[in-house]
Design a protein around this motif. Structure first.
Motif, PDB file in Angstrom:
ATOM      1  N   VAL A  34      21.304 -56.118  87.719  1.00 38.59           N
ATOM      2  CA  VAL A  34      21.648 -55.769  85.581  1.00 38.59           C
ATOM      3  C   VAL A  34      19.763 -56.828  85.219  1.00 38.59           C
ATOM      4  N   THR A  35      19.476 -55.918  85.206  1.00 34.74           N
ATOM      5  CA  THR A  35      17.245 -56.661  84.588  1.00 34.74           C
ATOM      6  C   THR A  35      18.010 -56.379  83.438  1.00 34.74           C
ATOM      7  N   PRO A  36      16.794 -57.839  82.926  1.00 33.18           N
ATOM      8  CA  PRO A  36      16.721 -56.982  81.613  1.00 33.18           C
ATOM      9  C   PRO A  36      16.022 -55.992  81.053  1.00 33.18           C
ATOM     10  N   THR A  37      16.062 -55.471  79.363  1.00 30.60           N
ATOM     11  CA  THR A  37      15.371 -54.838  79.447  1.00 30.60           C
ATOM     12  C   THR A  37      14.947 -54.869  77.586  1.00 30.60           C
ATOM     13  N   VAL A  38      13.932 -54.326  77.078  1.00 27.54           N
ATOM     14  CA  VAL A  38      13.350 -54.698  75.686  1.00 27.54           C
ATOM     15  C   VAL A  38      14.734 -53.594  74.513  1.00 27.54           C
ATOM     16  N   LEU A  39      14.754 -54.168  73.566  1.00 26.95           N
ATOM     17  CA  LEU A  39      15.505 -53.631  72.756  1.00 26.95           C
ATOM     18  C   LEU A  39      14.555 -52.726  71.851  1.00 26.95           C
ATOM     19  N   HIS A  40      14.647 -51.554  71.224  1.00 27.71           N
ATOM     20  CA  HIS A  40      13.805 -51.410  70.537  1.00 27.71           C
ATOM     21  C   HIS A  40      14.428 -50.541  69.020  1.00 27.71           C
ATOM     22  N   LEU A  41      13.855 -50.550  67.776  1.00 33.40           N
ATOM     23  CA  LEU A  41      14.637 -50.669  66.901  1.00 33.40           C
ATOM     24  C   LEU A  41      13.955 -49.062  65.968  1.00 33.40           C
ATOM     25  N   SER A  42      13.639 -48.104  66.058  1.00 29.36           N
ATOM     26  CA  SER A  42      12.806 -47.357  64.854  1.00 29.36           C
ATOM     27  C   SER A  42      12.935 -46.846  64.018  1.00 29.36           C
ATOM     28  N   GLY A  43      12.099 -46.698  63.171  1.00 29.09           N
ATOM     29  CA  GLY A  43      11.923 -46.738  61.803  1.00 29.09           C
ATOM     30  C   GLY A  43      10.774 -47.333  61.299  1.00 29.09           C
ATOM     31  N   GLY A  44      10.017 -46.993  59.979  1.00 28.98           N
ATOM     32  CA  GLY A  44       9.883 -48.311  59.456  1.00 28.98           C
ATOM     33  C   GLY A  44       8.869 -49.001  59.929  1.00 28.98           C
ATOM     34  N   MET A  45       7.829 -49.952  59.067  1.00 31.59           N
ATOM     35  CA  MET A  45       7.089 -50.522  59.180  1.00 31.59           C
ATOM     36  C   MET A  45       7.442 -51.847  59.930  1.00 31.59           C
ATOM     37  N   GLY A  46       6.592 -52.774  60.964  1.00 32.19           N
ATOM     38  CA  GLY A  46       7.045 -53.947  60.829  1.00 32.19           C
ATOM     39  C   GLY A  46       7.615 -54.057  62.310  1.00 32.19           C
ATOM     40  N   LYS A  47       7.748 -54.951  62.614  1.00 27.30           N
ATOM     41  CA  LYS A  47       7.845 -55.257  64.433  1.00 27.30           C
ATOM     42  C   LYS A  47       9.303 -53.978  64.963  1.00 27.30           C
ATOM     43  N   ALA A  48       9.410 -53.057  66.252  1.00 25.02           N
ATOM     44  CA  ALA A  48      10.163 -52.942  66.628  1.00 25.02           C
ATOM     45  C   ALA A  48      10.722 -52.477  66.887  1.00 25.02           C
ATOM     46  N   THR A  49      10.617 -54.271  67.865  1.00 27.32           N
ATOM     47  CA  THR A  49      11.447 -54.541  69.075  1.00 27.32           C
ATOM     48  C   THR A  49      12.298 -56.087  68.943  1.00 27.32           C
ATOM     49  N   ARG A  50      13.638 -56.051  69.707  1.00 33.23           N
ATOM     50  CA  ARG A  50      14.364 -57.193  68.997  1.00 33.23           C
ATOM     51  C   ARG A  50      14.491 -58.621  70.579  1.00 33.23           C
ATOM     52  N   GLU A  51      14.353 -60.157  69.455  1.00 31.62           N
ATOM     53  CA  GLU A  51      13.865 -60.673  69.941  1.00 31.62           C
ATOM     54  C   GLU A  51      14.556 -61.018  71.068  1.00 31.62           C
ATOM     55  N   ARG A  52      15.745 -60.820  71.329  1.00 28.35           N
ATOM     56  CA  ARG A  52      16.803 -61.090  72.702  1.00 28.35           C
ATOM     57  C   ARG A  52      16.662 -59.726  73.517  1.00 28.35           C
ATOM     58  N   PRO A  53      16.144 -60.143  74.819  1.00 29.98           N
ATOM     59  CA  PRO A  53      16.448 -58.665  75.114  1.00 29.98           C
ATOM     60  C   PRO A  53      17.850 -58.182  75.404  1.00 29.98           C
ATOM     61  N   GLY A  54      18.345 -56.480  76.199  1.00 34.40           N
ATOM     62  CA  GLY A  54      19.141 -56.390  76.491  1.00 34.40           C
ATOM     63  C   GLY A  54      19.653 -56.320  77.967  1.00 34.40           C
ATOM     64  N   ARG A  55      20.623 -55.451  78.523  1.00 34.80           N
ATOM     65  CA  ARG A  55      20.489 -55.117  79.931  1.00 34.80           C
ATOM     66  C   ARG A  55      20.851 -54.514  80.447  1.00 34.80           C
ATOM     67  N   ARG A  56      20.607 -53.616  80.975  1.00 38.12           N
ATOM     68  CA  ARG A  56      21.371 -52.869  82.462  1.00 38.12           C
ATOM     69  C   ARG A  56      21.718 -52.770  83.573  1.00 38.12           C
ATOM     70  N   VAL A  57      21.956 -52.086  84.354  1.00 39.02           N
ATOM     71  CA  VAL A  57      22.586 -51.718  85.700  1.00 39.02           C
ATOM     72  C   VAL A  57      21.958 -51.092  86.507  1.00 39.02           C
ATOM     73  N   VAL A  58      21.213 -51.411  87.705  1.00 39.55           N
ATOM     74  CA  VAL A  58      20.531 -50.237  88.226  1.00 39.55           C
ATOM     75  C   VAL A  58      20.636 -50.190  89.643  1.00 39.55           C
ATOM     76  N   CYS A  59      20.819 -48.908  90.696  1.00 39.48           N
ATOM     77  CA  CYS A  59      21.342 -49.157  91.951  1.00 39.48           C
ATOM     78  C   CYS A  59      20.765 -49.500  92.364  1.00 39.48           C
ATOM     79  N   HIS A  60      20.651 -50.256  94.155  1.00 38.99           N
ATOM     80  CA  HIS A  60      19.345 -50.771  95.471  1.00 38.99           C
ATOM     81  C   HIS A  60      18.356 -49.284  95.403  1.00 38.99           C
TER      82      HIS A  60
END
Length: 69
Positions: A34-60
């Motif tokens: 389980v690894t952290p991932t940066v979440l993006h919000l597209s559209g408009g001007m201003g900050k496009a990333t979220r403060e808290r990271p999301g998570r994702r699962v990857v195999c070995h």
């Protein structure tokens, strides 16, 4: 569903905890990372990333490939 890597190793029907976000194979707690991932919000001007990271699962295998040089 059962873990793909455990099935290859002959360990039987180990229950999967998630699906690899890269190759879409089912992984168990031993073979998944389980690894952290940066979440993006597209559209408009201003900050496009979220403060808290999301998570994702990857195999070995994908985890090792992502960290290789």
């Amino acid at each position: 569903m059962k873990c793909y890597d455990c099935d290859l190793d002959g360990r039987g029907a180990t229950a999967g905890i998630g699906i690899c976000s890269r190759c879409n194979l089912v992984v168990c707690a031993d073979h998944g990372h389980v690894t952290p991932t940066v979440l993006h919000l597209s559209g408009g001007m201003g900050k496009a990333t979220r403060e808290r990271p999301g998570r994702r699962v990857v195999c070995h295998t994908c985890y090792a490939a992502e960290r290789s040089a």
